[in-house]
Design a protein around this motif. Structure first.
Motif, PDB file in Angstrom:
ATOM      1  N   ILE A  81     -28.992 -79.950  42.960  1.00 21.20           N
ATOM      2  CA  ILE A  81     -27.742 -79.914  43.713  1.00 21.20           C
ATOM      3  C   ILE A  81     -26.867 -81.107  43.363  1.00 21.20           C
ATOM      4  CG2 ILE A  81     -26.697 -79.996  46.003  1.00 21.20           C
ATOM      5  CD1 ILE A  81     -28.037 -77.386  45.544  1.00 21.20           C
ATOM      6  N   ASP A  82     -25.689 -80.824  42.850  1.00 23.29           N
ATOM      7  CA  ASP A  82     -24.622 -81.818  42.754  1.00 23.29           C
ATOM      8  C   ASP A  82     -23.606 -81.500  43.853  1.00 23.29           C
ATOM      9  OD1 ASP A  82     -25.618 -83.149  40.471  1.00 23.29           O
ATOM     10  OD2 ASP A  82     -24.827 -81.558  39.193  1.00 23.29           O
ATOM     11  N   THR A  83     -22.734 -82.436  44.119  1.00 29.00           N
ATOM     12  CA  THR A  83     -21.729 -82.209  45.165  1.00 29.00           C
ATOM     13  C   THR A  83     -20.357 -82.610  44.667  1.00 29.00           C
ATOM     14  OG1 THR A  83     -23.383 -82.698  46.868  1.00 29.00           O
ATOM     15  CG2 THR A  83     -21.089 -82.648  47.561  1.00 29.00           C
ATOM     16  N   GLN A  84     -19.432 -81.672  44.726  1.00 30.00           N
ATOM     17  CA  GLN A  84     -18.027 -81.972  44.487  1.00 30.00           C
ATOM     18  C   GLN A  84     -17.384 -82.304  45.829  1.00 30.00           C
ATOM     19  OE1 GLN A  84     -16.163 -78.633  42.562  1.00 30.00           O
ATOM     20  NE2 GLN A  84     -17.504 -78.708  40.771  1.00 30.00           N
ATOM     21  N   ARG A  85     -16.497 -83.281  45.838  1.00 22.32           N
ATOM     22  CA  ARG A  85     -15.843 -83.678  47.083  1.00 22.32           C
ATOM     23  C   ARG A  85     -14.333 -83.570  46.893  1.00 22.32           C
ATOM     24  NH1 ARG A  85     -20.035 -85.235  49.941  1.00 22.32           N
ATOM     25  NH2 ARG A  85     -21.825 -86.128  48.837  1.00 22.32           N
ATOM     26  N   VAL A  86     -13.719 -82.858  47.814  1.00 18.52           N
ATOM     27  CA  VAL A  86     -12.288 -82.571  47.716  1.00 18.52           C
ATOM     28  C   VAL A  86     -11.615 -83.019  49.009  1.00 18.52           C
ATOM     29  CG1 VAL A  86     -10.542 -80.789  47.340  1.00 18.52           C
ATOM     30  CG2 VAL A  86     -12.823 -80.539  46.304  1.00 18.52           C
ATOM     31  N   ALA A  87     -10.597 -83.851  48.899  1.00 15.83           N
ATOM     32  CA  ALA A  87      -9.822 -84.268  50.076  1.00 15.83           C
ATOM     33  C   ALA A  87      -8.862 -83.141  50.447  1.00 15.83           C
ATOM     34  CB  ALA A  87      -9.058 -85.549  49.787  1.00 15.83           C
ATOM     35  N   VAL A  88      -8.909 -82.725  51.712  1.00 15.92           N
ATOM     36  CA  VAL A  88      -8.048 -81.630  52.161  1.00 15.92           C
ATOM     37  C   VAL A  88      -7.305 -82.050  53.424  1.00 15.92           C
ATOM     38  CG1 VAL A  88      -9.512 -79.843  51.157  1.00 15.92           C
ATOM     39  CG2 VAL A  88      -9.905 -80.567  53.517  1.00 15.92           C
ATOM     40  N   PRO A  89      -6.060 -81.600  53.592  1.00 19.51           N
ATOM     41  CA  PRO A  89      -5.335 -81.904  54.826  1.00 19.51           C
ATOM     42  C   PRO A  89      -5.917 -81.124  55.992  1.00 19.51           C
ATOM     43  CG  PRO A  89      -4.070 -80.389  53.468  1.00 19.51           C
ATOM     44  CD  PRO A  89      -5.273 -80.787  52.657  1.00 19.51           C
ATOM     45  N   ALA A  90      -5.829 -81.694  57.180  1.00 18.86           N
ATOM     46  CA  ALA A  90      -6.336 -81.037  58.386  1.00 18.86           C
ATOM     47  C   ALA A  90      -5.276 -81.067  59.469  1.00 18.86           C
ATOM     48  CB  ALA A  90      -7.610 -81.726  58.883  1.00 18.86           C
ATOM     49  N   ILE A  91      -5.220 -79.986  60.242  1.00 18.22           N
ATOM     50  CA  ILE A  91      -4.338 -79.898  61.402  1.00 18.22           C
ATOM     51  C   ILE A  91      -5.123 -79.276  62.545  1.00 18.22           C
ATOM     52  CG2 ILE A  91      -2.250 -79.662  59.994  1.00 18.22           C
ATOM     53  CD1 ILE A  91      -2.272 -76.658  60.729  1.00 18.22           C
ATOM     54  N   THR A  92      -4.561 -79.285  63.727  1.00 13.53           N
ATOM     55  CA  THR A  92      -5.147 -78.551  64.846  1.00 13.53           C
ATOM     56  C   THR A  92      -4.409 -77.226  65.000  1.00 13.53           C
ATOM     57  OG1 THR A  92      -3.664 -79.414  66.551  1.00 13.53           O
ATOM     58  CG2 THR A  92      -5.626 -80.732  66.013  1.00 13.53           C
ATOM     59  N   LEU A  93      -5.115 -76.228  65.485  1.00 12.32           N
ATOM     60  CA  LEU A  93      -4.455 -74.956  65.752  1.00 12.32           C
ATOM     61  C   LEU A  93      -3.412 -75.117  66.861  1.00 12.32           C
ATOM     62  CD1 LEU A  93      -4.510 -72.006  64.796  1.00 12.32           C
ATOM     63  CD2 LEU A  93      -6.096 -71.512  66.667  1.00 12.32           C
ATOM     64  N   ASP A  94      -3.705 -75.981  67.838  1.00  8.52           N
ATOM     65  CA  ASP A  94      -2.757 -76.209  68.924  1.00  8.52           C
ATOM     66  C   ASP A  94      -1.411 -76.725  68.420  1.00  8.52           C
ATOM     67  OD1 ASP A  94      -4.412 -75.343  70.951  1.00  8.52           O
ATOM     68  OD2 ASP A  94      -5.117 -77.349  71.492  1.00  8.52           O
ATOM     69  N   SER A  95      -1.427 -77.454  67.305  1.00 13.08           N
ATOM     70  CA  SER A  95      -0.178 -78.029  66.797  1.00 13.08           C
ATOM     71  C   SER A  95       0.811 -76.961  66.358  1.00 13.08           C
ATOM     72  CB  SER A  95      -0.465 -78.979  65.628  1.00 13.08           C
ATOM     73  OG  SER A  95      -0.891 -78.257  64.475  1.00 13.08           O
ATOM     74  N   LEU A  96       0.348 -75.735  66.134  1.00  7.59           N
ATOM     75  CA  LEU A  96       1.234 -74.658  65.706  1.00  7.59           C
ATOM     76  C   LEU A  96       1.952 -74.004  66.877  1.00  7.59           C
ATOM     77  CD1 LEU A  96      -1.012 -72.953  62.991  1.00  7.59           C
ATOM     78  CD2 LEU A  96       0.716 -74.748  62.689  1.00  7.59           C
ATOM     79  N   ALA A  97       1.501 -74.285  68.101  1.00 11.22           N
ATOM     80  CA  ALA A  97       2.144 -73.746  69.311  1.00 11.22           C
ATOM     81  C   ALA A  97       2.362 -72.238  69.206  1.00 11.22           C
ATOM     82  CB  ALA A  97       3.459 -74.472  69.583  1.00 11.22           C
ATOM     83  N   LEU A  98       1.317 -71.514  68.859  1.00 12.94           N
ATOM     84  CA  LEU A  98       1.427 -70.072  68.688  1.00 12.94           C
ATOM     85  C   LEU A  98       1.794 -69.400  70.006  1.00 12.94           C
ATOM     86  CD1 LEU A  98      -1.761 -69.494  66.505  1.00 12.94           C
ATOM     87  CD2 LEU A  98       0.608 -69.677  65.706  1.00 12.94           C
ATOM     88  N   ALA A  99       2.717 -68.477  69.934  1.00 12.47           N
ATOM     89  CA  ALA A  99       3.146 -67.786  71.151  1.00 12.47           C
ATOM     90  C   ALA A  99       2.117 -66.771  71.614  1.00 12.47           C
ATOM     91  CB  ALA A  99       4.488 -67.097  70.904  1.00 12.47           C
ATOM     92  N   GLU A 100       1.377 -66.205  70.672  1.00 13.78           N
ATOM     93  CA  GLU A 100       0.331 -65.239  71.017  1.00 13.78           C
ATOM     94  C   GLU A 100      -0.707 -65.219  69.909  1.00 13.78           C
ATOM     95  OE1 GLU A 100      -0.235 -62.170  69.323  1.00 13.78           O
ATOM     96  OE2 GLU A 100       1.421 -62.370  67.910  1.00 13.78           O
TER      97      GLU A 100
END
Length: 238
Positions: free
Chosen positions: A104-123
């Motif tokens: 096992i080798d491991t590749q590491r990738v930096a990814v942006p993260a957000i919260t679902l709440d930050s999208l303020a979905l109406a439904e």
């Protein structure tokens, strides 16, 4: 009972959020449901590129490159590589794959993260989460959305990816007045009935195959308690 069957039988027109969409195994059939719109999250770059090609021309599918978590920022996505072959479906923001042996080798990738709440979905009619151990963080970052929209949930929870996940996630959902269950032999069973030694044992090492429990239950379903009668009436068989 699989996720697509559950979500199809209980489908209501509206937004379906697919967390950990990968190649679109669920994104594409969910997008074909009447009146459905799909918001799909896939942070792994190569998987996101394939997903974008698969969804080209679908006006009711929106793709996001972020990971979902309980706070905005940047996360490290660990991708195990077994004998030179990336194991994309094991990519995780909470599991390092350190010390798993020479294969096992491991590749590491930096990814942006957000919260679902930050999208303020109406439904939001439904939420599917397959995040290789990060399900708890995804839900913590969606607390206000769950309270407001009361979606159906499908969850892949595995102790091999996150010790304690099958306790912590249902407990968190219970606090939001959700019932968590699994479907086996044509019947619903509460999460408390999960016999982990016999029904939920598997190796956390992607190079180890077999040695799993005879019945490996890892797909769970959750719904608002106010919809309990509806769910049980409409989803009663495998």
């Amino acid at each position: 009972m699989d996720e697509l069957t559950f979500l199809t039988r209980l489908h209501r027109p509206g937004l379906i959020v697919d967390v950990g969409a990968h190649d679109g195994l669920l994104t594409l059939p969910l997008a074909r449901l009447p009146g459905a719109r799909v918001l799909a999250f896939e942070p792994l770059p190569q998987a996101h590129a394939r997903l974008a090609r698969a969804c080209a021309g679908l006006g009711n599918v929106t793709l996001r490159r972020e990971a979902l978590s309980d706070a905005p920022g940047t996360l490290e996505l660990a991708l195990p590589v077994l004998d030179g072959v990336p194991q994309e479906q094991w990519a995780s923001t909470v599991k390092s794959y350190a010390g798993y042996g020479a294969r096992i080798d491991t590749q590491r990738v930096a990814v942006p993260a957000i919260t679902l709440d930050s999208l303020a979905l109406a439904e939001m009619a439904a939420l599917k989460i397959d995040a290789e151990g990060a399900e708890y963080e995804v839900l913590r970052g969606a607390r206000q959305t769950l309270r407001r929209c009361r979606p159906l949930l499908t969850l892949e929870l595995e102790e091999r990816h996150r010790e304690g996940a099958t306790w912590a996630v249902p407990a968190f959902l219970d606090g939001l007045d959700y019932h968590t269950a699994f479907h086996l032999d044509g019947a619903w069973h509460p999460i408390a009935a999960l016999d982990r030694p016999r029904m939920h044992r598997a190796s956390p090492d992607p190079s180890v195959f077999g040695a799993a429990s005879e019945r490996y239950v890892f797909t769970f379903f959750a719904w608002p308690r106010e919809r309990d009668a509806e769910v049980r009436a409409r989803v009663t068989t495998a």
